[in-house]
Scaffold this active site. Structure first.
Site, PDB file in Angstrom:
ATOM      1  N   ASP A  31       4.452  29.969  45.716  1.00  0.00           N
ATOM      2  CA  ASP A  31       4.768  29.249  46.816  1.00  0.00           C
ATOM      3  C   ASP A  31       4.123  28.150  47.701  1.00  0.00           C
ATOM      4  OD1 ASP A  31       7.032  30.527  46.036  1.00  0.00           O
ATOM      5  OD2 ASP A  31       7.243  31.804  48.035  1.00  0.00           O
ATOM      6  N   GLU A  33       1.429  26.812  46.758  1.00  0.00           N
ATOM      7  CA  GLU A  33       1.175  25.433  46.079  1.00  0.00           C
ATOM      8  C   GLU A  33       1.985  24.627  46.152  1.00  0.00           C
ATOM      9  OE1 GLU A  33      -0.596  24.508  41.638  1.00  0.00           O
ATOM     10  OE2 GLU A  33      -0.991  26.513  42.532  1.00  0.00           O
ATOM     11  N   TYR A  34       3.520  24.994  46.036  1.00  0.00           N
ATOM     12  CA  TYR A  34       4.529  24.152  46.001  1.00  0.00           C
ATOM     13  C   TYR A  34       4.621  23.406  47.484  1.00  0.00           C
ATOM     14  CZ  TYR A  34       9.453  22.992  46.278  1.00  0.00           C
ATOM     15  OH  TYR A  34      10.728  22.481  46.630  1.00  0.00           O
ATOM     16  N   LEU A  81      43.915  25.886  35.300  1.00  0.00           N
ATOM     17  CA  LEU A  81      44.027  26.569  33.990  1.00  0.00           C
ATOM     18  C   LEU A  81      45.328  27.381  33.939  1.00  0.00           C
ATOM     19  CD1 LEU A  81      40.584  27.746  33.215  1.00  0.00           C
ATOM     20  CD2 LEU A  81      41.621  25.884  32.069  1.00  0.00           C
ATOM     21  N   GLU A 111      33.384  32.719  29.009  1.00  0.00           N
ATOM     22  CA  GLU A 111      32.792  32.280  29.989  1.00  0.00           C
ATOM     23  C   GLU A 111      33.414  33.405  31.350  1.00  0.00           C
ATOM     24  OE1 GLU A 111      32.963  28.160  30.796  1.00  0.00           O
ATOM     25  OE2 GLU A 111      32.523  27.885  28.556  1.00  0.00           O
ATOM     26  N   LYS A 113      34.685  34.057  34.875  1.00  0.00           N
ATOM     27  CA  LYS A 113      35.428  32.914  35.978  1.00  0.00           C
ATOM     28  C   LYS A 113      34.867  33.069  37.395  1.00  0.00           C
ATOM     29  CE  LYS A 113      40.027  31.262  37.082  1.00  0.00           C
ATOM     30  NZ  LYS A 113      40.074  31.304  38.326  1.00  0.00           N
ATOM     31  N   ASP A 115      34.120  33.185  41.258  1.00  0.00           N
ATOM     32  CA  ASP A 115      34.997  33.008  42.260  1.00  0.00           C
ATOM     33  C   ASP A 115      34.211  32.144  43.459  1.00  0.00           C
ATOM     34  OD1 ASP A 115      37.607  33.306  43.642  1.00  0.00           O
ATOM     35  OD2 ASP A 115      37.038  35.261  44.083  1.00  0.00           O
ATOM     36  N   ARG A 134      37.250  19.432  44.130  1.00  0.00           N
ATOM     37  CA  ARG A 134      38.584  19.489  43.493  1.00  0.00           C
ATOM     38  C   ARG A 134      39.620  18.844  44.326  1.00  0.00           C
ATOM     39  NH1 ARG A 134      42.786  22.467  41.821  1.00  0.00           N
ATOM     40  NH2 ARG A 134      43.770  21.858  39.879  1.00  0.00           N
ATOM     41  N   LYS A 287      37.517  29.368  26.134  1.00  0.00           N
ATOM     42  CA  LYS A 287      38.029  27.887  25.854  1.00  0.00           C
ATOM     43  C   LYS A 287      37.738  27.791  24.111  1.00  0.00           C
ATOM     44  CE  LYS A 287      35.792  26.556  29.951  1.00  0.00           C
ATOM     45  NZ  LYS A 287      34.586  26.070  30.631  1.00  0.00           N
ATOM     46  N   LYS A 311      43.165  36.699  34.065  1.00  0.00           N
ATOM     47  CA  LYS A 311      42.922  37.097  35.566  1.00  0.00           C
ATOM     48  C   LYS A 311      42.592  38.655  35.768  1.00  0.00           C
ATOM     49  CE  LYS A 311      44.672  33.870  38.468  1.00  0.00           C
ATOM     50  NZ  LYS A 311      44.335  33.264  39.769  1.00  0.00           N
ATOM     51  N   CYS A 405      41.802  61.185  74.917  1.00  0.00           N
ATOM     52  CA  CYS A 405      42.229  61.665  73.714  1.00  0.00           C
ATOM     53  C   CYS A 405      43.579  61.803  73.419  1.00  0.00           C
ATOM     54  CB  CYS A 405      41.170  62.868  73.217  1.00  0.00           C
ATOM     55  SG  CYS A 405      41.603  63.728  71.353  1.00  0.00           S
ATOM     56  N   CYS A 408      44.064  65.979  72.820  1.00  0.00           N
ATOM     57  CA  CYS A 408      43.712  66.923  73.860  1.00  0.00           C
ATOM     58  C   CYS A 408      43.704  66.419  75.285  1.00  0.00           C
ATOM     59  CB  CYS A 408      42.547  67.642  73.500  1.00  0.00           C
ATOM     60  SG  CYS A 408      41.040  66.414  73.825  1.00  0.00           S
ATOM     61  N   CYS A 423      35.259  62.378  71.715  1.00  0.00           N
ATOM     62  CA  CYS A 423      36.170  63.360  72.701  1.00  0.00           C
ATOM     63  C   CYS A 423      35.655  64.389  73.135  1.00  0.00           C
ATOM     64  CB  CYS A 423      37.348  63.721  71.628  1.00  0.00           C
ATOM     65  SG  CYS A 423      38.087  65.225  72.349  1.00  0.00           S
ATOM     66  N   CYS A 429      39.986  70.607  71.530  1.00  0.00           N
ATOM     67  CA  CYS A 429      40.948  69.584  70.947  1.00  0.00           C
ATOM     68  C   CYS A 429      41.281  70.128  69.514  1.00  0.00           C
ATOM     69  CB  CYS A 429      40.018  68.288  70.937  1.00  0.00           C
ATOM     70  SG  CYS A 429      40.690  66.952  70.104  1.00  0.00           S
TER      71      CYS A 429
HETATM   72  S1  IVH Z   1      37.049  25.589  32.982  1.00  0.00           S
HETATM   73  C1  IVH Z   1      39.633  22.197  31.912  1.00  0.00           C
HETATM   74  N1  IVH Z   1      35.215  27.328  33.310  1.00  0.00           N
HETATM   75  O1  IVH Z   1      38.629  28.357  37.646  1.00  0.00           O
HETATM   76  C2  IVH Z   1      38.802  23.201  32.359  1.00  0.00           C
HETATM   77  N2  IVH Z   1      36.794  27.089  35.238  1.00  0.00           N
HETATM   78  O2  IVH Z   1      41.804  27.825  37.322  1.00  0.00           O
HETATM   79  C3  IVH Z   1      38.833  23.376  33.848  1.00  0.00           C
HETATM   80  N3  IVH Z   1      36.364  28.634  37.067  1.00  0.00           N
HETATM   81  O3  IVH Z   1      39.295  25.271  38.912  1.00  0.00           O
HETATM   82  C4  IVH Z   1      38.052  24.671  34.354  1.00  0.00           C
HETATM   83  N4  IVH Z   1      34.768  29.628  36.320  1.00  0.00           N
HETATM   84  O4  IVH Z   1      37.339  26.690  39.596  1.00  0.00           O
HETATM   85  C5  IVH Z   1      36.467  26.650  33.846  1.00  0.00           C
HETATM   86  N5  IVH Z   1      33.628  28.913  33.365  1.00  0.00           N
HETATM   87  C6  IVH Z   1      34.741  28.148  33.986  1.00  0.00           C
HETATM   88  C7  IVH Z   1      34.825  28.745  35.156  1.00  0.00           C
HETATM   89  C8  IVH Z   1      35.987  27.930  35.926  1.00  0.00           C
HETATM   90  C9  IVH Z   1      35.475  29.325  37.222  1.00  0.00           C
HETATM   91  C10 IVH Z   1      37.478  28.089  38.060  1.00  0.00           C
HETATM   92  C11 IVH Z   1      37.330  26.507  38.356  1.00  0.00           C
HETATM   93  C12 IVH Z   1      38.815  26.068  38.025  1.00  0.00           C
HETATM   94  C13 IVH Z   1      39.659  27.448  37.936  1.00  0.00           C
HETATM   95  C14 IVH Z   1      40.833  27.526  36.729  1.00  0.00           C
END
Ligand code: IVH
Length: 673
Positions: A31, A33-34, A81, A111, A113, A115, A134, A287, A311, A405, A408, A423, A429
């Site tokens: 760190d 050095e950086y 999606l 992949e 998903k 959050d 988005r 995908k 989901k 309380c 009691c 209490c 009690c």
């Molecule tokens: S693909 C056309 N890949 O999930 C492809 N989405 O309802 C569009 N999300 O709005 C999305 N991880 O915010 C994709 N590995 C992932 C994702 C991902 C999270 C979210 C993204 C998107 C929503 C899809």
């Protein structure tokens, strides 16, 4: 080298080290050095402001953006999606693809998903030109200044950069960062943030890039929006690998598989590992990997047909907070809890949730009548996260701890410097007495089967018992003929009570509910003194002479045996025939695990957790909750948790169940043969 050339060189170096640190998580330099490179660059830029370029690493946090975020129209709309909620849904999706392609897709990219919030990043000739949210999919908000403040978002791409490119990804807040942020909030007495997702979104959609920069946000990139002047690749996964080379963060959990069965296995793994990652996931995105196949199946007006979101069960839901009530614990501590409109979340129906103490209720600002967010993640007990303020009715009043309380009517007080109110009614009690009796009868204490809260409540309301010793004087005609009490259930209960008269002294000590005396301390005391009478005669000093018993515990034990009501209670036990002495007193000389500290993880075949713990403690050893350099050995059963990795990294001995047994029989030297 002139200053301009050196500045350019420094910019490249700092970009490089940023990539190693923030993207690869594999720094090459210390760190310090950086920091010195950054300082040198900043000094040069100070001297020659004309050398400052917008994507210099010193320019991540510029001045605050003014006014509202400008609208940013996406050149290619950001689709959402379609969702499925179970494996059948995934199979149906694959069925549609197979019909449309006249054959199953060649491969799927699986992949997580994540959050967080979706963002679009546009790079022109390798430089970050724009970042936007988005929004509604067509138009989002321009959040470039804030995105630049996120270290994991490269300002410049590496290597052979395309002419123009837009990528999409998820900005998220690591759970560790979220927890750290909330610890700071709590230290300041401020309201906690609700969840990592909302906090990440709020951090990106606020006006001060310095705030964004302070939030330790992270990104996974998962899609190309458009590409000009880049390589022609055949699959989505090749595109992701290429983006990784350009320095963008691609989630290493992405996996290409060739069948829907393998997709399902990925989904199951993802659900299992849901709580062992440092980021929250709410599903799996699958995908079609081949870009030609993606083209062939195309999109609907709203979403691509070539991708689907599986989901996972939501871990947060909203419900109505009906009232806040309080519970008096067996020690007299008063705990408020939320009474909720029943809500199914994280796999169970939740009707109540603890609110811990009055300060917590105020910090979270939850009020009776609020719509609240309830969270239950994994095996963690459900909690009320906070109110949904936009749904709060006018005039909802703050909740305050009652002055008296409800059980009691004695005053409730908040001892100086403590968070928990108490209490002051003692065992007069009924709320506290009920907890005390249920504790006395519970496993780990006197273990009286059938004597749970329901029976305790009956015995109390009928005036059949007033203290734990009264339990042993119950007779069948006390219960016969009462609602729900047939001959068999009465006989069973009395049998269980009879059996409990013979419990080891340690169990009785636990049941008495002496402050600071849990199972471990009770076993140490019983082993040393062998009987209640011997312990009652011991002075505070004699008690604290023993290993593992500190002055606070010793003081509390000695004081307990002096109080007249307790002296009387013990004599009532004696009269009722409760055993006050251990038959075979543990031989204090035979402590083969003295000085040994053991941690247990996973499930053992022949021992419950409590039994394993007791076995170690009976031999003079200690069982700790977490692995540290002081741990002598880790006992790893089936499905060990993260403790195993910790033990291995610290070089702590790891025992399987057989090794644990040898330990119990022969002591720690048994492993060194
Ligand atoms: S693909 C056309 N890949 O999930 C492809 N989405 O309802 C569009 N999300 O709005 C999305 N991880 O915010 C994709 N590995 C992932 C994702 C991902 C999270 C979210 C993204 C998107 C929503 C899809």
């Amino acid at each position: 080298m002139d200053d301009a050339a050196r500045a350019a060189e420094l910019r490249d170096l700092v970009h490089h080290h940023n990539y190693r640190y923030h993207v690869l998580d594999d720094p090459e330099v210390a760190d310090a050095e950086y920091d010195s490179l950054v300082r040198e660059l900043a000094a040069l830029e100070d001297k020659h402001p004309e050398l400052i370029v917008p994507d210099s690493p010193t320019q991540r946090v510029g001045g605050p953006v003014s006014g509202l975020f400008a609208p940013a129209t996406h050149r290619v709309p950001m689709f959402s999606l379609d969702n499925v909620e179970n494996l059948d849904g995934l199979e149906a999706w694959e069925g549609r693809l197979t019909r449309s392609l006249a054959g199953a897709p060649r491969a799927f990219s699986c992949e997580l998903k994540v959050d967080g919030l979706a963002v679009s990043l546009t790079y022109e000739r390798g430089r970050l030109a724009r970042a936007s949210t988005r929004g509604d999919g067509t138009t989002g908000e321009d959040v470039t200044a804030n995105a630049r403040a996120i270290d994991q978002v490269p300002l410049v791409l590496r290597g052979d950069v395309p002419t123009a490119m837009e990528v999409r990804g998820e900005i998220y807040m690591p759970v560790s960062a979220f927890d750290a942020l909330n610890r700071i909030q709590a230290d300041r007495g401020e309201k906690p943030y609700v969840n990592p997702r909302n906090t990440a979104a709020g951090s990106v959609r606020q006006k001060n890039p310095a705030v964004t920069a302070s939030r330790r946000l992270a990104i996974w990139v998962y899609q190309i929006g458009f590409l000009e002047g880049g390589p022609e690749l055949d699959t989505h996964s090749e595109q992701m690998a290429w983006l990784a080379e350009l320095g963008l963060r691609i989630n290493p959990a992405n996996e290409v598989v060739d069948s829907i069965d393998a997709v399902e296995a990925y989904v199951r793994d993802a659900e299992r590992a849901r709580h062992s990652r440092d980021y929250e996931t709410d599903g799996v995105v699958v995908k079609v990997d081949s870009l030609a196949e993606q083209q062939a199946v195309g999109s609907t007006a709203k979403a691509p047909r070539w991708a689907i979101a599986y989901k996972m069960a939501p871990e947060e839901k909203t419900t109505k907070l009906q009232t806040i009530e309080i519970n008096v614990g067996r020690t007299g501590a008063v705990t408020p809890y939320a009474v909720l409109e029943p809500i199914f979340v994280g796999g169970v129906t939740v009707t109540t949730a603890t609110l811990h103490n009055e300060g917590e209720v105020h910090r979270k600002d939850v009020r009776p009548g609020d719509t609240v967010i309830v969270r239950r993640a994994g095996d963690v007990i459900p909690e009320v996260v906070g109110p949904v303020l936009s749904l709060r009715r006018k005039g909802l009043r703050r909740w305050n701890m009652p002055k008296r309380c409800p059980f009691c009517n004695n005053p409730i007080v908040l001892p100086e410097g403590e968070a928990k109110a108490r209490c002051t009614g003692g065992y007069s009690c009924q709320g506290r007495l009920r907890e005390h009796l249920a504790h006395f009868a519970a496993r780990g204490a006197m273990d009286i089967e059938g004597l749970g809260y329901k029976t305790v409540d009956l015995l109390l309301t009928e005036g059949l018992i007033a203290d734990p010793a009264d339990i042993f004087t119950l007779r069948s005609d006390d219960l016969d003929g009462r609602d729900g009490w047939g001959e068999t259930s009465v006989a069973n209960l009395l049998g269980a009570i009879e059996a409990a008269k013979n419990r080891p002294v340690a169990n009785l000590l636990v049941g008495l509910g002496i402050d600071h005396v849990g199972g471990s301390v009770a076993r140490v005391l019983a082993r040393r003194f062998g009987s209640i009478d011997a312990l009652a005669r011991a002075t505070e000093d004699q008690i604290s002479e023993m290993g593992g018993i500190g002055p606070e515990i010793a003081g509390s034990v000695a004081a307990w045996f002096v109080a007249s009501e307790n002296v009387e209670l013990i004599s009532k036990f004696r009269e009722a025939g409760v055993r006050l002495e251990d038959e075979t007193r543990g031989d204090p000389g035979n402590e083969i695990l003295a000085g040994v500290s053991i941690v247990i993880t996973g499930t053992l075949d022949a021992f419950s957790r409590d039994e394993a713990k007791a076995a170690v403690e009976d031999r003079g050893g200690r069982v700790a909750g977490s692995v540290s350099a002081k741990t002598t050995a880790l006992v790893a059963g089936v499905s060990p948790g993260s403790k195993l990795a910790k033990a291995e990294s610290l070089g702590v001995d790891v025992l399987d169940e057989a090794g644990f047994r040898r330990h119990l029989e022969r002591g720690p030297s048994s492993e060194q043969t």
